[in-house]
Design a protein around this motif. Structure first.
Motif, short mmCIF file in Angstrom:
data_model
loop_
_atom_site.label_atom_id
_atom_site.label_comp_id
_atom_site.label_asym_id
_atom_site.label_seq_id
_atom_site.Cartn_x
_atom_site.Cartn_y
_atom_site.Cartn_z
N GLY A 54 0.77 -1.24 0.00
CA GLY A 54 0.00 0.00 0.00
C GLY A 54 0.80 1.29 0.00
O GLY A 54 0.23 2.37 -0.04
N VAL A 55 2.13 1.20 0.03
CA VAL A 55 2.99 2.39 0.03
C VAL A 55 3.63 2.54 -1.35
O VAL A 55 4.31 1.62 -1.82
N THR A 56 3.45 3.69 -1.98
CA THR A 56 3.97 3.92 -3.32
C THR A 56 5.47 4.10 -3.33
O THR A 56 6.03 4.82 -2.49
N THR A 57 6.12 3.47 -4.30
CA THR A 57 7.56 3.65 -4.50
C THR A 57 7.90 3.45 -5.96
O THR A 57 7.15 2.80 -6.69
N ARG A 58 9.01 4.01 -6.38
CA ARG A 58 9.59 3.73 -7.69
C ARG A 58 11.00 3.16 -7.50
O ARG A 58 11.68 2.85 -8.45
N ASP A 59 11.41 3.03 -6.24
CA ASP A 59 12.74 2.55 -5.88
C ASP A 59 12.76 1.03 -5.88
O ASP A 59 12.23 0.39 -4.97
N ARG A 60 13.39 0.46 -6.89
CA ARG A 60 13.36 -1.00 -7.01
C ARG A 60 14.29 -1.68 -6.02
O ARG A 60 14.27 -2.91 -5.91
N SER A 61 15.09 -0.93 -5.28
CA SER A 61 15.91 -1.54 -4.23
C SER A 61 15.13 -1.70 -2.92
O SER A 61 15.66 -2.20 -1.94
N THR A 62 13.86 -1.32 -2.92
CA THR A 62 13.01 -1.43 -1.75
C THR A 62 12.99 -2.87 -1.22
O THR A 62 12.80 -3.82 -1.98
N SER A 63 13.18 -3.01 0.08
CA SER A 63 13.17 -4.33 0.72
C SER A 63 11.77 -4.92 0.68
O SER A 63 10.78 -4.22 0.87
N LEU A 64 11.71 -6.21 0.48
CA LEU A 64 10.44 -6.93 0.54
C LEU A 64 10.34 -7.79 1.80
O LEU A 64 9.46 -8.64 1.91
N ASP A 65 11.20 -7.54 2.76
CA ASP A 65 11.18 -8.27 4.03
C ASP A 65 9.83 -8.06 4.71
O ASP A 65 9.47 -6.93 5.06
N GLY A 66 9.06 -9.11 4.86
CA GLY A 66 7.75 -9.04 5.50
C GLY A 66 6.64 -8.48 4.64
O GLY A 66 5.52 -8.29 5.11
N VAL A 67 6.91 -8.22 3.37
CA VAL A 67 5.91 -7.64 2.47
C VAL A 67 5.06 -8.74 1.86
O VAL A 67 5.57 -9.71 1.30
#
Length: 79
Positions: A54-67
């Motif tokens: 639900g949080v917008t980002t364009r940063d593909r290095s964003t962690s997916l830990d717990g997502v």
């Protein structure tokens, strides 16, 4: 595990509505997608926005830990 949901042009390029992946980052998750049209998918990723739980980002290095959920949102007209 994270579910990726594809919308509009992203769905057309990938050829499916959603998939489940195991990845540390958004970029790693996107690289796991086996697209129906790989060239279109590769080009489209640069223009997409991503909703990471639900949080917008364009940063593909964003962690997916717990997502749990990532929505892949290409640019679109209207609204």
């Amino acid at each position: 595990m994270t579910t990726l949901r594809f919308f509009a042009a992203a769905r057309a390029a990938v050829g499916i509505d959603d998939t489940t992946v195991t990845a540390d980052s958004l970029d790693a998750a996107l690289r796991q997608v086996e697209a129906a049209d790989p060239e279109r998918w590769a080009a489209l990723q640069e223009r997409c926005s991503y909703l990471v739980d639900g949080v917008t980002t364009r940063d593909r290095s964003t962690s997916l830990d717990g997502v749990a959920l990532v929505d892949v949102m290409p640019p679109f007209a209207g609204g």
